[in-house]
Scaffold this motif. Structure first.
Motif, PDB file in Angstrom:
ATOM      1  N   LEU A  73      32.384 -15.962 -49.892  1.00  0.00           N
ATOM      2  CA  LEU A  73      33.352 -15.947 -50.991  1.00  0.00           C
ATOM      3  C   LEU A  73      32.784 -16.523 -52.284  1.00  0.00           C
ATOM      4  O   LEU A  73      33.189 -16.116 -53.371  1.00  0.00           O
ATOM      5  N   HIS A  74      31.839 -17.463 -52.167  1.00  0.00           N
ATOM      6  CA  HIS A  74      31.285 -18.131 -53.354  1.00  0.00           C
ATOM      7  C   HIS A  74      29.859 -17.696 -53.673  1.00  0.00           C
ATOM      8  O   HIS A  74      29.193 -18.327 -54.490  1.00  0.00           O
ATOM      9  N   GLY A  75      29.381 -16.635 -53.036  1.00  0.00           N
ATOM     10  CA  GLY A  75      28.084 -16.071 -53.388  1.00  0.00           C
ATOM     11  C   GLY A  75      26.867 -16.775 -52.826  1.00  0.00           C
ATOM     12  O   GLY A  75      25.745 -16.455 -53.204  1.00  0.00           O
ATOM     13  N   VAL A  76      27.072 -17.734 -51.929  1.00  0.00           N
ATOM     14  CA  VAL A  76      25.929 -18.370 -51.263  1.00  0.00           C
ATOM     15  C   VAL A  76      25.312 -17.372 -50.279  1.00  0.00           C
ATOM     16  O   VAL A  76      24.108 -17.346 -50.078  1.00  0.00           O
ATOM     17  N   VAL A  77      26.157 -16.550 -49.696  1.00  0.00           N
ATOM     18  CA  VAL A  77      25.736 -15.391 -48.905  1.00  0.00           C
ATOM     19  C   VAL A  77      25.930 -14.170 -49.792  1.00  0.00           C
ATOM     20  O   VAL A  77      27.008 -13.958 -50.348  1.00  0.00           O
ATOM     21  N   THR A  78      24.889 -13.371 -49.942  1.00  0.00           N
ATOM     22  CA  THR A  78      24.939 -12.237 -50.864  1.00  0.00           C
ATOM     23  C   THR A  78      25.258 -10.915 -50.182  1.00  0.00           C
ATOM     24  O   THR A  78      25.564  -9.935 -50.847  1.00  0.00           O
ATOM     25  N   GLY A  79      25.198 -10.878 -48.868  1.00  0.00           N
ATOM     26  CA  GLY A  79      25.520  -9.670 -48.122  1.00  0.00           C
ATOM     27  C   GLY A  79      25.450  -9.960 -46.635  1.00  0.00           C
ATOM     28  O   GLY A  79      24.907 -10.991 -46.221  1.00  0.00           O
ATOM     29  N   TYR A  80      26.011  -9.062 -45.847  1.00  0.00           N
ATOM     30  CA  TYR A  80      25.977  -9.269 -44.401  1.00  0.00           C
ATOM     31  C   TYR A  80      26.046  -7.939 -43.670  1.00  0.00           C
ATOM     32  O   TYR A  80      26.447  -6.920 -44.223  1.00  0.00           O
ATOM     33  N   LYS A  81      25.639  -7.998 -42.398  1.00  0.00           N
ATOM     34  CA  LYS A  81      25.756  -6.871 -41.472  1.00  0.00           C
ATOM     35  C   LYS A  81      26.293  -7.396 -40.163  1.00  0.00           C
ATOM     36  O   LYS A  81      25.941  -8.502 -39.733  1.00  0.00           O
ATOM     37  N   VAL A  82      27.122  -6.609 -39.514  1.00  0.00           N
ATOM     38  CA  VAL A  82      27.576  -6.899 -38.162  1.00  0.00           C
ATOM     39  C   VAL A  82      26.929  -5.869 -37.255  1.00  0.00           C
ATOM     40  O   VAL A  82      27.059  -4.674 -37.497  1.00  0.00           O
ATOM     41  N   ARG A  83      26.220  -6.352 -36.241  1.00  0.00           N
ATOM     42  CA  ARG A  83      25.527  -5.458 -35.321  1.00  0.00           C
ATOM     43  C   ARG A  83      25.912  -5.777 -33.893  1.00  0.00           C
ATOM     44  O   ARG A  83      25.909  -6.948 -33.489  1.00  0.00           O
ATOM     45  N   GLN A  84      26.258  -4.756 -33.121  1.00  0.00           N
ATOM     46  CA  GLN A  84      26.470  -4.952 -31.691  1.00  0.00           C
ATOM     47  C   GLN A  84      25.118  -5.257 -31.073  1.00  0.00           C
ATOM     48  O   GLN A  84      24.113  -4.605 -31.385  1.00  0.00           O
ATOM     49  N   TRP A  85      25.069  -6.254 -30.217  1.00  0.00           N
ATOM     50  CA  TRP A  85      23.823  -6.672 -29.573  1.00  0.00           C
ATOM     51  C   TRP A  85      23.980  -6.457 -28.082  1.00  0.00           C
ATOM     52  O   TRP A  85      24.790  -7.115 -27.430  1.00  0.00           O
TER      53      TRP A  85
END
Length: 100
Positions: A73-85
């Protein structure tokens, strides 16, 4: 099923995470206490990515976590992916496979 939540971290992640860390950890420990989050942490050298391992019937739980995370929400993380493992080795593997 197991899912990995892979975060891309901002270049100034180490400097900025402190102001949101307690909120992020509260969210993470609550997910862990519900049995959703198995473990998580950030890579170092370079600190450019973090990975959180979830156990859930659906990736929706993981998406909801990410969208509520103060780091995102505050831009410390710039993107993400969810992957089934598809875990196959280990006592907690979702579909263990052994050699014949």
């Amino acid at each position: 099923m197991h899912y990995l939540l892979c975060y891309d971290l901002a270049p100034d992640y180490l400097e900025r995470r402190g102001q949101y860390r307690n909120e992020h950890l509260k969210l993470a420990w609550e997910a862990q206490e519900r049995g959703e989050l198995i473990m998580g942490g950030a890579f170092s050298d370079p600190a450019d990515m973090s990975v959180l391992m979830f156990q859930s019937d659906s990736p929706v739980v993981v998406e909801q976590f990410a969208k509520a995370d103060p780091y995102l929400l505050h831009g410390v993380v710039t993107g993400y992916k969810v992957r089934q493992w598809n875990t196959v080795v280990g006592k907690d593997a979702f579909t263990p496979l052994r050699p014949e």
